[in-house]
Design a protein around this motif. Structure first.
Motif, mmCIF file in Angstrom:
data_model
loop_
_atom_site.group_PDB
_atom_site.id
_atom_site.type_symbol
_atom_site.label_atom_id
_atom_site.label_comp_id
_atom_site.label_asym_id
_atom_site.label_seq_id
_atom_site.Cartn_x
_atom_site.Cartn_y
_atom_site.Cartn_z
ATOM 1 N N HIS A 1 9.015 -4.711 3.404
ATOM 2 C CA HIS A 1 9.400 -3.615 3.144
ATOM 3 C C HIS A 1 10.979 -3.308 3.728
ATOM 4 O O HIS A 1 11.396 -3.558 5.054
ATOM 5 N N HIS B 1 12.823 1.924 2.538
ATOM 6 C CA HIS B 1 12.684 2.724 1.769
ATOM 7 C C HIS B 1 10.789 2.719 2.742
ATOM 8 O O HIS B 1 10.171 4.039 3.108
ATOM 9 N N THR C 1 9.127 6.581 2.209
ATOM 10 C CA THR C 1 8.128 6.843 2.073
ATOM 11 C C THR C 1 7.777 7.604 3.216
ATOM 12 O O THR C 1 5.903 8.202 3.022
ATOM 13 N N THR D 1 7.462 11.286 2.882
ATOM 14 C CA THR D 1 5.836 11.557 2.275
ATOM 15 C C THR D 1 5.274 12.448 2.262
ATOM 16 O O THR D 1 4.180 13.017 2.093
#
Length: 268
Positions: free
Chosen positions: A205, A209, A213, A216
């Motif tokens: 990844h 990213h 992430t 969140t």
């Protein structure tokens, strides 16, 4: 043992075996990530019986007899027995020092309306099994207690010093002092690093990213001007980052509630 005691011990282990195995709906291959629920057991397949438990059960007369002048009950780690109903199963109890009846302390027993002192060493048996060795399958519930009896560290990998340094030197990570990072890495940190390296999540990844992430889950990941993830010096922040990289954070698909888990396995 006397015949009466032999019968009692066999009955005890038979009942404990039934309690350990009855109602088990699933056995799950051990990988260090999952803690079994009720009705589940963990299993290490192709377990190497280096202690010779199976051979001891098959040929008990070939084992050296206990001699209190030579042997000490204080070195006992476990009590094991063959399956009372036959078969290749070996039933294993954890033995803790609190179950030792030692002559160096005053242990009493009551008989004939009098208390008297126990003059010989003795022990009491546990009320449950630690594990069952079924052929080459070692079945258990708690790896924490299992490793107090068996050498199973190969099945619960912690990152070596070289692997910790390799992790810290990853192209997507940055630490101010790699040597200090390795020196202060706790057992928990090393375990997480081993799992992260095993999963290859950093290679799969992009950094942006990973950072996006994490946001969140209200987890702020600091990056350098070069776009590398900074490994926190604060141990609490470091553990949060490692838990995120090991995918301990998840969101409920029904309620969108966010959770942190200390036990997981890949869904069927």
């Amino acid at each position: 043992m006397s015949q009466a005691l032999q019968d009692s011990v066999q009955g005890l282990f038979r009942n404990q075996r039934n309690a350990f195995l009855n109602g088990i709906a699933e056995t799950i291959d051990f990988d260090g990530r999952y803690r079994p629920d009720e009705g589940e057991l963990l299993v290490i397949k192709n377990f190497v019986d280096v202690d010779g438990l199976v051979d001891s059960v098959k040929n008990p007369l070939g084992i050296e007899q206990f001699d209190p002048k030579v042997h000490s009950l204080e070195t006992v780690k476990a009590i094991f027995a063959g399956c009372p109903d036959g078969g290749d199963q070996v039933l294993v109890q954890l033995f803790e020092q609190r179950r030792l009846i030692a002559t160096k302390s005053i242990a009493l027993f009551f008989s004939g309306n009098l208390f008297d002192r126990i003059t010989e060493s003795g022990l009491t048996l546990d009320s449950k099994l630690l594990a069952v060795l079924d052929g080459t399958d070692l079945k258990f519930q708690s790896f924490h207690f299992l490793r107090r009896v068996f050498d199973v560290d190969d099945h619960f990998k912690e990152a070596t010093s070289a692997e910790v340094k390799l992790f810290a030197a990853h192209e997507k990570l940055m630490t101010a002092d790699a040597a200090a990072f390795e020196a202060t890495a706790s057992s928990t940190v090393r375990r997480k690093i081993a799992l992260i390296l095993q999963s290859g999540v950093l290679d799969k990844h992009p950094t942006d990213h990973i950072v996006a992430t994490a946001k969140t889950f209200k987890l702020e990941i600091k990056t350098t001007q070069e776009g590398k993830i900074e490994l926190p010096e604060n141990q609490t922040d470091l553990r949060r980052l490692l838990r995120f990289l090991d995918e301990d954070y998840y969101e409920s698909p029904l309620t969108q509630t966010q959770y942190v888990s200390n036990s997981k396995r890949v869904a069927d």
